[in-house]
Design a protein around this motif. Structure first.
Motif, mmCIF file in Angstrom:
data_model
loop_
_atom_site.group_PDB
_atom_site.id
_atom_site.type_symbol
_atom_site.label_atom_id
_atom_site.label_comp_id
_atom_site.label_asym_id
_atom_site.label_seq_id
_atom_site.Cartn_x
_atom_site.Cartn_y
_atom_site.Cartn_z
ATOM 1 N N TYR A 131 -2.751 -4.740 1.568
ATOM 2 C CA TYR A 131 -2.657 -5.191 0.176
ATOM 3 C C TYR A 131 -1.353 -4.749 -0.472
ATOM 4 O O TYR A 131 -1.100 -5.058 -1.634
ATOM 5 C CB TYR A 131 -3.847 -4.657 -0.638
ATOM 6 C CG TYR A 131 -3.996 -3.142 -0.565
ATOM 7 C CD1 TYR A 131 -3.192 -2.322 -1.348
ATOM 8 C CD2 TYR A 131 -4.905 -2.545 0.300
ATOM 9 C CE1 TYR A 131 -3.290 -0.951 -1.270
ATOM 10 C CE2 TYR A 131 -5.019 -1.169 0.372
ATOM 11 C CZ TYR A 131 -4.215 -0.379 -0.414
ATOM 12 O OH TYR A 131 -4.307 0.990 -0.335
ATOM 13 N N GLY B 252 6.599 3.536 -2.257
ATOM 14 C CA GLY B 252 6.701 4.076 -0.914
ATOM 15 C C GLY B 252 5.952 5.411 -0.767
ATOM 16 O O GLY B 252 5.190 5.781 -1.632
ATOM 17 N N SER C 259 -4.218 8.597 -2.136
ATOM 18 C CA SER C 259 -4.746 7.254 -1.918
ATOM 19 C C SER C 259 -5.639 7.265 -0.688
ATOM 20 O O SER C 259 -5.226 7.716 0.380
ATOM 21 C CB SER C 259 -3.597 6.262 -1.721
ATOM 22 O OG SER C 259 -2.769 6.306 -2.846
ATOM 23 N N MET D 145 -4.382 -5.745 -6.942
ATOM 24 C CA MET D 145 -3.366 -6.561 -7.639
ATOM 25 C C MET D 145 -2.599 -7.409 -6.621
ATOM 26 O O MET D 145 -2.692 -7.173 -5.415
ATOM 27 C CB MET D 145 -2.403 -5.632 -8.383
ATOM 28 C CG MET D 145 -3.075 -4.874 -9.502
ATOM 29 S SD MET D 145 -1.921 -3.814 -10.382
ATOM 30 C CE MET D 145 -1.743 -2.465 -9.247
HETATM 31 N N1 SAM Z 1 2.465 6.021 -0.759
HETATM 32 C C1 SAM Z 1 1.843 6.600 -1.914
HETATM 33 C C2 SAM Z 1 0.360 6.342 -1.888
HETATM 34 O O1 SAM Z 1 -0.117 5.645 -0.996
HETATM 35 O O2 SAM Z 1 -0.331 6.875 -2.741
HETATM 36 C C3 SAM Z 1 2.428 6.189 -3.240
HETATM 37 C C4 SAM Z 1 2.795 4.749 -3.446
HETATM 38 S S1 SAM Z 1 1.453 3.582 -3.379
HETATM 39 C C5 SAM Z 1 2.319 2.071 -3.599
HETATM 40 C C6 SAM Z 1 0.659 3.911 -4.918
HETATM 41 C C7 SAM Z 1 -0.692 3.341 -5.120
HETATM 42 O O3 SAM Z 1 -0.599 1.935 -5.264
HETATM 43 C C8 SAM Z 1 -1.675 3.578 -3.994
HETATM 44 O O4 SAM Z 1 -2.832 4.182 -4.509
HETATM 45 C C9 SAM Z 1 -1.985 2.200 -3.491
HETATM 46 O O5 SAM Z 1 -3.293 2.098 -3.019
HETATM 47 C C10 SAM Z 1 -1.765 1.370 -4.726
HETATM 48 N N2 SAM Z 1 -1.534 -0.046 -4.423
HETATM 49 C C11 SAM Z 1 -0.642 -0.577 -3.582
HETATM 50 N N3 SAM Z 1 -0.725 -1.912 -3.561
HETATM 51 C C12 SAM Z 1 -1.702 -2.246 -4.426
HETATM 52 C C13 SAM Z 1 -2.287 -3.479 -4.824
HETATM 53 N N4 SAM Z 1 -1.856 -4.637 -4.321
HETATM 54 N N5 SAM Z 1 -3.288 -3.432 -5.730
HETATM 55 C C14 SAM Z 1 -3.725 -2.245 -6.226
HETATM 56 N N6 SAM Z 1 -3.212 -1.058 -5.888
HETATM 57 C C15 SAM Z 1 -2.227 -1.043 -4.988
#
Ligand code: SAM
Length: 329
Positions: free
Chosen positions: A27, A68, A119, A189
């Motif tokens: 996702y 990231g 996460s 999202m």
């Molecule tokens: N790598 C770190 C992590 O995984 O926590 C920090 C960055 S990550 C992009 C931050 C958060 O965004 C994570 O909890 C991830 O699950 C969430 N996330 C990423 N893509 C998403 C999406 N399409 N919809 C909802 N949450 C999303």
């Protein structure tokens, strides 16, 4: 105090320090990864620190380091250490996937970091692999243990995905029975780094709540902090709490106090806008602190009222080609 054009206080900055990640959650990004930014495109640590200092001077009180995956940026502890020393900064936190984090927990604690967002979308190793395309479940659970052992406040973020992990909702709520964690369920999202493949929102915040209420009819609503993006609940007698974040429905924009900065130094007034100012470019063009602050103030005086307006005002309409990894997720 920093206030936007809608009278909302701005006090929280999320800084993504890299677009790279050691997981491939479907996702968030394609299996082959993204077109990674080159070193020159990334803000360097000196620029990040200078930006954080300016932001704190202007009124930012809380900084979250994200990506990231923050722990795959080289020498991340050096950056965290310098940011933690900024005069006037009240809170430094971090969001991580927990793959490498266990090693750093005592150092994070020593820097004065009090809470970490972890996460974790499932409690099942096979489902973890199916979602993240990496066999790292044990490492993430080890990080959870370490965080709790060091008495850090832990928020577990779980994206709820139709057909992938909805069977984990109740077991994850059950985690809060004995663990003092906040388990937060997030609406999925469209930011998955691909042009297509967003199947639409099947599990909105109401459906998630309904599922939890079915399993736990005694669940109680807690009062939410002013700037909370989560609706918070607790099962009576349980140590932890449960939150639901309407990230796609965008029900919390009225109290939004946050801004984001991408790894290449682009300021975002809203998760759903496509960038309003490049801070790194200003710095590299030799801008003085006061000039940068003025540009930031200009940007803050044009914040969209909510995520819907931000989406409408985008120059590039397609949301879905972005990845949370590149936008300060
Ligand atoms: N790598 C770190 C992590 O995984 O926590 C920090 C960055 S990550 C992009 C931050 C958060 O965004 C994570 O909890 C991830 O699950 C969430 N996330 C990423 N893509 C998403 C999406 N399409 N919809 C909802 N949450 C999303």
């Amino acid at each position: 105090m920093l206030v936007d054009n809608h009278g909302r206080k701005i006090s929280y900055m999320r800084l993504a320090v890299t677009d790279r990640c050691n997981l491939r959650c479907f996702y968030c990004m394609p299996e082959d990864g993204l077109d990674w930014l080159s070193r020159a495109e990334l803000m360097n640590y000196e620029e990040m620190l200078r930006m954080c200092q300016l932001m704190v001077q202007m009124g930012i009180e809380k900084i979250r380091i994200t990506g990231g995956e923050p722990f795959i940026r080289k020498d991340i502890m050096l950056l965290l250490s310098s940011i933690s020393k900024i005069d006037g900064l009240k809170e430094l936190t971090i969001t991580t996937n927990g793959v490498l984090t266990a090693l750093y927990v005592s150092q994070l604690k020593a820097l004065g970091i009090k809470s970490v967002n972890l996460s974790l979308d499932t409690l099942d190793a096979a489902r973890f692999f199916a979602i993240s395309r990496r066999d790292e479940f044990a490492a993430v659970m080890n990080t959870l243990d370490e965080l709790l052992k060091h008495d850090l406040d832990v928020k577990i973020n779980a994206v709820v995905m139709d057909g992938k992990n909805t069977q984990d909702i109740l077991p994850m709520v059950e985690l809060t029975k004995n663990l003092p964690v906040s388990v937060r369920f997030i609406e999925e999202m469209p930011f998955n780094g691909e042009k297509h493949n967003y199947a639409g929102l099947h599990w909105d915040h109401l459906r998630i709540l309904h599922e939890i209420e079915n399993g736990y009819p005694a669940i109680k609503k807690l009062s939410d902090d002013l700037y909370s993006t989560a609706y918070n609940y607790q099962i009576p007698g349980y140590k932890g709490t449960v939150g639901i974040i309407a990230a796609y429905s965008r029900t919390f924009c009225g109290t939004c106090n946050r801004i984001r900065v991408t790894p290449q130094g682009t300021l975002k007034n809203c998760l759903y806008d496509d960038g309003v100012l490049n801070i790194k470019d200003l710095m590299r063009a030799g801008a003085k602190d006061e000039e940068i602050k003025q540009e930031l103030l200009n940007a803050f005086s044009q914040r969209p009222i909510d995520g819907r307006e931000a989406e409408r005002l985008r120059k590039e309409q397609a949301l879905v080609h972005e990845s949370m990894a590149t936008i300060g997720g």
